[in-house]
Design a protein around this motif. Structure first.
Motif, PDB file in Angstrom:
ATOM      1  N   ASN A 238      38.261  25.869  47.353  1.00 52.66           N
ATOM      2  CA  ASN A 238      37.262  25.899  48.417  1.00 52.66           C
ATOM      3  C   ASN A 238      36.956  27.326  48.852  1.00 52.66           C
ATOM      4  OD1 ASN A 238      36.961  23.147  48.450  1.00 52.66           O
ATOM      5  ND2 ASN A 238      38.305  22.790  50.187  1.00 52.66           N
ATOM      6  N   MET A 239      37.970  28.189  48.868  1.00 57.25           N
ATOM      7  CA  MET A 239      37.744  29.571  49.238  1.00 57.25           C
ATOM      8  C   MET A 239      36.828  30.274  48.216  1.00 57.25           C
ATOM      9  SD  MET A 239      38.311  31.837  51.512  1.00 57.25           S
ATOM     10  CE  MET A 239      38.421  33.602  51.786  1.00 57.25           C
ATOM     11  N   ILE A 240      37.056  30.025  46.944  1.00 64.07           N
ATOM     12  CA  ILE A 240      36.197  30.606  45.895  1.00 64.07           C
ATOM     13  C   ILE A 240      34.744  30.134  46.080  1.00 64.07           C
ATOM     14  CG2 ILE A 240      35.659  30.592  43.436  1.00 64.07           C
ATOM     15  CD1 ILE A 240      37.987  32.385  44.096  1.00 64.07           C
ATOM     16  N   LYS A 241      34.576  28.852  46.355  1.00 68.31           N
ATOM     17  CA  LYS A 241      33.220  28.323  46.535  1.00 68.31           C
ATOM     18  C   LYS A 241      32.548  28.928  47.760  1.00 68.31           C
ATOM     19  CE  LYS A 241      34.027  23.975  44.092  1.00 68.31           C
ATOM     20  NZ  LYS A 241      34.120  22.504  44.183  1.00 68.31           N
ATOM     21  N   GLU A 242      33.339  29.176  48.814  1.00 72.07           N
ATOM     22  CA  GLU A 242      32.793  29.797  50.008  1.00 72.07           C
ATOM     23  C   GLU A 242      32.330  31.227  49.715  1.00 72.07           C
ATOM     24  OE1 GLU A 242      31.584  29.455  53.906  1.00 72.07           O
ATOM     25  OE2 GLU A 242      32.525  27.900  52.672  1.00 72.07           O
ATOM     26  N   ILE A 243      33.126  31.962  48.951  1.00 75.99           N
ATOM     27  CA  ILE A 243      32.744  33.333  48.554  1.00 75.99           C
ATOM     28  C   ILE A 243      31.508  33.288  47.667  1.00 75.99           C
ATOM     29  CG2 ILE A 243      33.492  35.360  47.264  1.00 75.99           C
ATOM     30  CD1 ILE A 243      36.378  34.671  48.134  1.00 75.99           C
ATOM     31  N   ASP A 244      31.442  32.316  46.792  1.00 80.52           N
ATOM     32  CA  ASP A 244      30.337  32.201  45.832  1.00 80.52           C
ATOM     33  C   ASP A 244      28.996  32.000  46.537  1.00 80.52           C
ATOM     34  OD1 ASP A 244      29.413  32.084  43.121  1.00 80.52           O
ATOM     35  OD2 ASP A 244      29.249  29.899  43.310  1.00 80.52           O
ATOM     36  N   LYS A 245      29.047  31.437  47.748  1.00 78.47           N
ATOM     37  CA  LYS A 245      27.796  31.228  48.492  1.00 78.47           C
ATOM     38  C   LYS A 245      27.165  32.558  48.902  1.00 78.47           C
ATOM     39  CE  LYS A 245      29.193  26.806  50.548  1.00 78.47           C
ATOM     40  NZ  LYS A 245      29.531  26.115  51.839  1.00 78.47           N
TER      41      LYS A 245
ATOM     42  N   SER B  56      43.810  27.987  38.325  1.00 81.95           N
ATOM     43  CA  SER B  56      42.916  27.129  37.559  1.00 81.95           C
ATOM     44  C   SER B  56      41.494  27.653  37.731  1.00 81.95           C
ATOM     45  CB  SER B  56      42.973  25.676  38.053  1.00 81.95           C
ATOM     46  OG  SER B  56      44.257  25.127  37.853  1.00 81.95           O
ATOM     47  N   PRO B  57      40.707  27.720  36.653  1.00 78.52           N
ATOM     48  CA  PRO B  57      39.333  28.210  36.781  1.00 78.52           C
ATOM     49  C   PRO B  57      38.521  27.365  37.753  1.00 78.52           C
ATOM     50  CG  PRO B  57      39.995  28.079  34.471  1.00 78.52           C
ATOM     51  CD  PRO B  57      41.065  27.382  35.267  1.00 78.52           C
ATOM     52  N   VAL B  58      37.627  28.028  38.470  1.00 79.45           N
ATOM     53  CA  VAL B  58      36.743  27.360  39.424  1.00 79.45           C
ATOM     54  C   VAL B  58      35.306  27.633  38.993  1.00 79.45           C
ATOM     55  CG1 VAL B  58      36.021  27.201  41.840  1.00 79.45           C
ATOM     56  CG2 VAL B  58      38.421  27.697  41.275  1.00 79.45           C
ATOM     57  N   ARG B  59      34.509  26.571  38.918  1.00 78.88           N
ATOM     58  CA  ARG B  59      33.106  26.750  38.520  1.00 78.88           C
ATOM     59  C   ARG B  59      32.334  27.447  39.634  1.00 78.88           C
ATOM     60  NH1 ARG B  59      29.578  21.853  36.135  1.00 78.88           N
ATOM     61  NH2 ARG B  59      31.031  22.260  34.417  1.00 78.88           N
ATOM     62  N   THR B  60      31.641  28.519  39.276  1.00 82.44           N
ATOM     63  CA  THR B  60      30.851  29.282  40.248  1.00 82.44           C
ATOM     64  C   THR B  60      29.426  29.464  39.727  1.00 82.44           C
ATOM     65  OG1 THR B  60      31.627  31.348  39.246  1.00 82.44           O
ATOM     66  CG2 THR B  60      32.839  30.549  41.172  1.00 82.44           C
ATOM     67  N   GLU B  61      28.520  29.846  40.622  1.00 89.31           N
ATOM     68  CA  GLU B  61      27.124  30.021  40.246  1.00 89.31           C
ATOM     69  C   GLU B  61      26.657  31.468  40.375  1.00 89.31           C
ATOM     70  OE1 GLU B  61      24.578  27.329  42.271  1.00 89.31           O
ATOM     71  OE2 GLU B  61      25.656  25.538  41.626  1.00 89.31           O
ATOM     72  N   CYS B  62      27.227  32.210  41.305  1.00 83.03           N
ATOM     73  CA  CYS B  62      26.708  33.550  41.609  1.00 83.03           C
ATOM     74  C   CYS B  62      27.638  34.679  41.177  1.00 83.03           C
ATOM     75  CB  CYS B  62      26.440  33.676  43.109  1.00 83.03           C
ATOM     76  SG  CYS B  62      25.247  32.485  43.739  1.00 83.03           S
TER      77      CYS B  62
ATOM     78  N   ILE C  13      37.398  42.544  51.068  1.00 87.72           N
ATOM     79  CA  ILE C  13      38.735  41.968  50.969  1.00 87.72           C
ATOM     80  C   ILE C  13      38.697  40.565  51.565  1.00 87.72           C
ATOM     81  CG2 ILE C  13      41.170  42.221  51.550  1.00 87.72           C
ATOM     82  CD1 ILE C  13      40.169  44.521  49.877  1.00 87.72           C
ATOM     83  N   TYR C  14      39.089  39.581  50.772  1.00 90.99           N
ATOM     84  CA  TYR C  14      39.172  38.197  51.223  1.00 90.99           C
ATOM     85  C   TYR C  14      40.639  37.778  51.254  1.00 90.99           C
ATOM     86  CZ  TYR C  14      34.289  38.335  49.582  1.00 90.99           C
ATOM     87  OH  TYR C  14      32.975  38.675  49.360  1.00 90.99           O
ATOM     88  N   SER C  15      40.937  36.810  52.102  1.00 88.41           N
ATOM     89  CA  SER C  15      42.320  36.369  52.252  1.00 88.41           C
ATOM     90  C   SER C  15      42.396  34.857  52.321  1.00 88.41           C
ATOM     91  CB  SER C  15      42.918  36.965  53.539  1.00 88.41           C
ATOM     92  OG  SER C  15      44.125  36.338  53.873  1.00 88.41           O
ATOM     93  N   ILE C  16      43.472  34.306  51.759  1.00 94.50           N
ATOM     94  CA  ILE C  16      43.809  32.904  52.014  1.00 94.50           C
ATOM     95  C   ILE C  16      44.935  32.887  53.035  1.00 94.50           C
ATOM     96  CG2 ILE C  16      44.964  30.890  51.053  1.00 94.50           C
ATOM     97  CD1 ILE C  16      43.282  31.051  48.647  1.00 94.50           C
TER      98      ILE C  16
END
Length: 230
Positions: free
Chosen positions: A223-230, A17-23, A195-198
């Motif tokens: 939540n992982m996507i939002k953490e990366i987006d920071k 599902s798409p996740v809203r990101t800012e960066c 490289i990121y992992s869940i």
């Protein structure tokens, strides 16, 4: 705000599902496909005779299939869910499910240690680690395992060009099978990408394959996507 920079995610299409990101932007390239096996009368008959007291569901997709095909053959069992999304599906049909603090197979075994005298049924895919099975077998705990869907490898021809683009900053791998497919397609020269992992188990697979894992999240994709987006 969407920029030209992106990360790749490898989530199966049915679970993305798409996740809203800012960066950063997100490009999902599924490396696997989930295929349900459909109803199996032999499985249903065995479940009805076995009368499991604990049902273990290790994915949201598997949970949907369990309730679609086999729920009516069990009699008021307790449920263990590997993560919050799986637990939410269970709550639509039953009461609360137990969810481990560590949302992976090791966390599930910790919960199962409290149910050593119960009959246990595992519902999952053909592609799964042996952590839960090994724990139950080594402790003499009775269990039955049912593979109710398949995880199939997909063609990865798009992955290489998108991964090595200057606009790509990294990739989020969401299962050990995806990690192995990524390794076969890309190799170890990753041109400085992150490289990121869940999940710790997926992270360990990546490390064993020779990668450095920049960040490991729990089971929650958004939540992982939002953490990366920071």
């Amino acid at each position: 705000m969407v920029t030209s920079k992106y990360i790749i995610t490898t989530r199966p299409e049915i679970k993305f599902s798409p996740v809203r990101t800012e960066c950063i932007s997100i490009i999902n390239i599924p490396l696997t496909e989930l295929q349900e096996d459909g109803f199996n009368g032999n499985v249903a008959e065995e479940i009805a005779k076995y009368k499991p007291e604990i049902i273990v569901l290790t994915s949201s997709f598997g949970a949907l299939l369990f309730f679609k095909y086999y729920y009516k053959y069990v009699n008021s069992p307790k449920f263990i869910a590997i993560g919050n999304q799986t637990a939410e599906i269970i709550k639509k049909y039953e009461g609360n499910a137990e969810v481990p603090t560590a949302k992976d197979s090791y966390g599930v075994t910790n919960l199962l240690s409290k149910h050593s005298n119960a009959t246990i049924a595992l519902f999952r895919s053909n592609e799964t680690n042996n952590i839960i099975d090994d724990y139950l077998s080594s402790n003499g705990i009775k269990f039955h395992e049912y593979h109710i869907y398949k995880v199939m490898k997909l063609e990865t021809s798009k992955l290489k060009d998108l991964f090595f683009s200057d606009q790509c900053t990294g990739i989020l791998i969401t299962s050990s099978m995806e990690a192995r497919i990524f390794h076969d397609a890309i190799g170890l020269s990753i041109d400085g990408k992150k490289i990121y992992s869940i999940g710790e188990i997926t992270a360990k697979t990546l490390i064993d394959l020779g990668y450095n894992v920049f960040l490991t999240g729990k089971s929650d994709f958004e939540n992982m996507i939002k953490e990366i987006d920071k």
